[in-house]
Design a protein around this motif. Structure first.
Motif, short mmCIF file in Angstrom:
data_model
loop_
_atom_site.label_atom_id
_atom_site.label_comp_id
_atom_site.label_asym_id
_atom_site.label_seq_id
_atom_site.Cartn_x
_atom_site.Cartn_y
_atom_site.Cartn_z
N ARG A 133 0.66 -0.93 0.07
CA ARG A 133 0.16 -0.02 0.03
C ARG A 133 0.91 1.13 -0.05
N PHE A 134 0.27 2.25 -0.76
CA PHE A 134 1.31 3.34 -1.01
C PHE A 134 0.37 4.55 -1.41
N ASN A 135 0.39 5.94 -0.81
CA ASN A 135 -0.14 6.99 -1.20
C ASN A 135 -1.76 6.52 -1.74
N GLY A 136 -2.36 5.85 -1.00
CA GLY A 136 -3.82 5.65 -1.37
C GLY A 136 -4.02 4.50 -2.39
N TRP A 137 -2.91 3.95 -2.93
CA TRP A 137 -2.97 2.97 -3.73
C TRP A 137 -2.61 1.51 -3.16
N GLU A 138 -3.14 0.40 -3.78
CA GLU A 138 -2.69 -0.90 -3.24
C GLU A 138 -2.40 -1.65 -4.38
N ALA A 139 -1.32 -2.22 -4.39
CA ALA A 139 -0.65 -3.19 -5.44
C ALA A 139 -0.88 -4.60 -4.83
N GLN A 140 -1.63 -5.55 -5.57
CA GLN A 140 -1.77 -6.97 -5.28
C GLN A 140 -1.14 -7.55 -6.31
N PHE A 141 0.21 -8.17 -5.94
CA PHE A 141 1.09 -8.61 -6.88
C PHE A 141 0.60 -10.09 -7.27
N ASP A 142 -0.21 -10.78 -6.48
CA ASP A 142 -0.50 -12.19 -6.62
C ASP A 142 -1.72 -12.06 -7.69
#
Length: 234
Positions: A133-142
């Motif tokens: 999670r960063f700056n309101g974003w969420e990165a789901q790598f799976d």
């Protein structure tokens, strides 16, 4: 989980079938093409993670196509060809290919080589998870998925994910082109630099960045890049 997408370009129908069957059974998504023109048209609509390219194409010079892909696509490029001469292999790799497989081949070897390229030096998340999670974003790598501050889903390719993960593992630290090349693999030079430019440009667009004044992925001219977000892993 979204699986990496492999685009197969070969004018032999049996080769396309063998490769697609082996890759689909291994859990990959595939698309197949017999002509370079239809292959290039498809690239304008979608960005595969891996391109398997035969050099003996009826409508385009295979090596020229490989070089263009290396400069513009950002995908992992693997040549599959009956040309076994060392000079052909060297030329293909120098023009930007990541690997070179000689026909006839074992389908299982092709699958293994693709898996090896996709996981090569892939950074491990600091907190042992697959969600950042960063700056309101969420990165789901799976899932190869970004979730925006507004809740919208923004998919990303495996190639784009490699670069994003590299940034998220080292926030607020300068990452040089040499460090990117060492971490992500591939031959240093114009082809690698252009491939990184393409991936970073696409990431910025997906993150809603102003290309003239990006807030998260900053270019430090002559040195590299810095990711300025506050990152937490889950």
């Amino acid at each position: 989980m979204t699986q990496p997408h492999v685009a197969i370009l070969d004018d032999e129908a049996e080769i396309r079938r063998i490769l697609a069957d082996a890759l689909n059974e291994a859990g990959f998504r595939t698309s197949t093409f017999s002509r370079a023109t239809e292959f290039e048209a498809a690239l304008k609509r979608t960005a595969p993670d891996v391109c398997l390219v035969d050099l003996g194409l009826p409508d385009r010079d295979g090596l020229a196509l490989v070089h263009r892909l290396a400069l513009e696509s950002g995908a992992t490029i693997i040549i599959i060809s009956g040309r076994a001469a060392a000079s052909d292999r060297v030329t293909g790799l120098e023009l930007g290919a990541d690997d070179y497989i000689i026909k006839p081949f074992e389908p299982a070897e092709v699958v293994a080589r693709i898996r090896a390229r996709l996981r090569k030096s892939r950074p491990a998340p600091e907190a042992g998870g697959s969600v950042a999670r960063f700056n309101g974003w969420e990165a789901q790598f799976d899932r190869y998925l970004l979730i925006g501050p507004d809740g919208a889903d923004v998919p990303f390719s495996h190639a784009e994910g490699e670069v994003l993960r590299l940034f998220l593992d080292a926030p607020k630290r300068l990452i040089s082109r040499m460090q990117m090349q060492e971490s992500l693999g591939g031959a240093a030079g114009e082809s690698f630099d252009r491939a990184m430019d393409v991936r970073i440009s696409r990431l910025r667009a997906k993150l809603g960045e102003d290309p003239k004044n990006p807030r998260l992925i900053k270019t430090i001219y002559g040195a590299g890049y810095i990711f300025l977000g506050d990152v937490s892993w889950h």
